[in-house]
Scaffold this motif. Structure first.
Motif, PDB file in Angstrom:
ATOM      1  N   UNK A 283     -17.952 -32.556   5.617  1.00 16.58           N
ATOM      2  CA  UNK A 283     -17.527 -32.595   4.240  1.00 16.58           C
ATOM      3  C   UNK A 283     -18.183 -31.613   3.252  1.00 16.58           C
ATOM      4  N   UNK A 284     -17.635 -31.159   2.413  1.00 16.50           N
ATOM      5  CA  UNK A 284     -18.103 -30.027   1.561  1.00 16.50           C
ATOM      6  C   UNK A 284     -17.530 -30.168   0.028  1.00 16.50           C
ATOM      7  N   UNK A 285     -18.313 -29.855  -0.638  1.00  9.95           N
ATOM      8  CA  UNK A 285     -17.922 -29.908  -2.106  1.00  9.95           C
ATOM      9  C   UNK A 285     -17.061 -28.910  -2.745  1.00  9.95           C
ATOM     10  N   UNK A 286     -16.197 -29.152  -3.560  1.00  7.92           N
ATOM     11  CA  UNK A 286     -15.247 -28.183  -4.139  1.00  7.92           C
ATOM     12  C   UNK A 286     -15.877 -26.864  -4.637  1.00  7.92           C
ATOM     13  N   UNK A 287     -17.154 -27.059  -5.112  1.00  9.06           N
ATOM     14  CA  UNK A 287     -17.514 -25.656  -5.300  1.00  9.06           C
ATOM     15  C   UNK A 287     -18.568 -25.028  -4.452  1.00  9.06           C
ATOM     16  N   UNK A 288     -18.268 -25.517  -3.131  1.00  9.20           N
ATOM     17  CA  UNK A 288     -18.958 -24.798  -2.069  1.00  9.20           C
ATOM     18  C   UNK A 288     -17.814 -24.339  -1.292  1.00  9.20           C
ATOM     19  N   UNK A 289     -16.628 -24.133  -1.819  1.00 14.14           N
ATOM     20  CA  UNK A 289     -15.630 -23.270  -1.115  1.00 14.14           C
ATOM     21  C   UNK A 289     -15.478 -22.092  -2.010  1.00 14.14           C
ATOM     22  N   UNK A 290     -15.508 -20.810  -1.151  1.00  8.34           N
ATOM     23  CA  UNK A 290     -15.462 -19.694  -1.776  1.00  8.34           C
ATOM     24  C   UNK A 290     -14.057 -18.976  -1.554  1.00  8.34           C
ATOM     25  N   UNK A 291     -13.388 -18.208  -2.560  1.00  4.51           N
ATOM     26  CA  UNK A 291     -12.207 -17.462  -2.209  1.00  4.51           C
ATOM     27  C   UNK A 291     -12.472 -16.247  -1.635  1.00  4.51           C
ATOM     28  N   UNK A 292     -13.569 -15.730  -1.824  1.00  4.27           N
ATOM     29  CA  UNK A 292     -13.913 -14.505  -0.957  1.00  4.27           C
ATOM     30  C   UNK A 292     -15.237 -15.024  -0.153  1.00  4.27           C
ATOM     31  N   UNK A 293     -14.967 -15.076   1.304  1.00  2.00           N
ATOM     32  CA  UNK A 293     -15.788 -15.622   1.968  1.00  2.00           C
ATOM     33  C   UNK A 293     -17.084 -14.511   2.445  1.00  2.00           C
ATOM     34  N   UNK A 294     -18.227 -15.048   2.540  1.00  2.00           N
ATOM     35  CA  UNK A 294     -19.216 -14.274   2.692  1.00  2.00           C
ATOM     36  C   UNK A 294     -19.265 -13.899   4.284  1.00  2.00           C
TER      37      UNK A 294
END
Length: 360
Positions: A283-294
């Motif tokens: 499970x992951x929150x919508x704000x913890x998804x990044x368009x530019x991955x670290x």
């Protein structure tokens, strides 16, 4: 019972028509604490509040308030003030008379009544409205009068049963701030029932998330939001809701979450105990998804289906291999339906659940 608890519920059982709706529930609420009972309709939150207030009978257990066993005491003898979802104001009385009615019935001296009414009116900004009748007030003003009627009782414990449910969104936001300020000014113990997670997260010192008459998690808003103990709590808190990806945990080459052809490295995930292989849900929150991955972050290819502008930010509804999920981004970022994104997941802030739904 904890000696310093303002309200203590011990092994409480409540049954209706032979069906147990609350079973062996125990809860301690500290003096001055703002505790929110949160959950979906039918979870038992209002039932628990009404039991504390003495408005319903219990099958077993004890209820203590301010060090006194009030299990079988009448509501008027429990030292509480209660605010209901319905304003329940006397339509022919002015605001001032509504505020003072209970005190007059109790036979308090006139000077004492005037002092208490003036104090409540000042706290709730009701001074200019004291000579009006309920029909001349807005919904928010009526609810403030209902809160004031509880405040004049000068008790240590206040109980709120979904007091903002009848108001529109703007009034709910305004009155929520007023209730927060009121608690900060008074320092009284407050127990607040709601199904609205925004109210719970913004008002509470601690939240008790309930389902089926059972407290699933009792913790601070931050703890419940970032480290939910099970999948129910994780899915109930958050808007949009937490994304869930079904798969399995593979420990052959270190902790890896496997979903279809994707293998996501869980090396940075904070496991609560040594993990075991088997079915799992990430499970992951919508704000913890990044368009530019670290660098080093797991990456998923995703196709955008819908973009919802929401002012300061926007919600992207995307799809990966037939699995829909949401992403929250700043509104300045330009994304359109049909775009293909390589999104990165922040594993350190994810939540992993086992086959039993409990956090791993």
């Amino acid at each position: 019972m904890t000696a310093d608890a303002a309200v203590s519920v011990r092994d409480l059982d409540i049954a209706y028509g032979g069906a147990t709706v609350v079973k062996s529930l125990s809860l301690d609420i500290a003096p001055g604490e703002f505790l929110v009972l949160l959950g979906p309709s039918g979870c038992g939150k209002s039932t628990l509040l009404n039991a504390i207030a003495g408005l319903i009978d219990i099958a077993d257990g004890e209820i203590w308030i301010a060090g006194n066993n009030v299990t079988w005491a009448e509501p008027s003898q429990r030292g509480i003030g209660m605010v209901f979802q319905s304003y329940a104001l006397y339509p022919r009385m002015t605001v001032e008379r509504n505020l003072s009615f209970g005190l007059r019935v109790a036979g308090l001296p006139k000077a004492e009544i005037e002092t208490r009414v003036a104090k409540a009116a000042a706290l709730l900004h009701l001074g200019p409205l004291l000579k009006r009748r309920p029909s001349e007030l807005s919904g928010g003003q009526r609810q403030r009068v209902a809160i004031g009627r509880a405040l004049v009782r000068d008790v240590d414990v206040f109980l709120f049963d979904e007091p903002l449910s009848n108001l529109d969104a703007k009034l709910r936001n305004e009155l929520r701030v007023e209730i927060k300020k009121l608690h900060q000014q008074l320092g009284n113990t407050m127990v607040y029932v709601t199904h609205d997670q925004v109210e719970a997260l913004t008002l509470a010192d601690r939240i008790a998330v309930m389902q089926g008459g059972v407290i699933q998690q009792l913790a601070s808003p931050a703890e419940i939001y970032h480290r939910p103990v099970n999948r129910f709590v994780a899915g109930f808190i958050g808007a949009p809701a937490m994304n869930f990806l079904e798969g399995r945990l593979d420990l052959t080459h270190g902790p890896v979450f496997v979903a279809g052809n994707q293998r996501l490295d869980l090396g940075r995930y904070p496991f609560t105990a040594p993990p075991a292989e088997g079915p799992a849900t990430l499970g992951f929150r919508p704000e913890h998804v990044a368009l530019a991955a670290a660098p080093g972050a797991p990456v998923l290819p995703a196709t955008v289906s819908v973009v919802e502008p929401m002012g300061a930010d926007a919600v992207i509804w995307a799809e990966h291999d037939g699995w829909p999920f949401s992403i929250r981004i700043m509104s300045e970022v330009t994304v359109a339906p049909g775009d293909i994104l390589a999104v990165g997941l922040d594993v350190a802030r994810a939540s992993l659940f086992g086959a039993d739904g409990m956090r791993l």
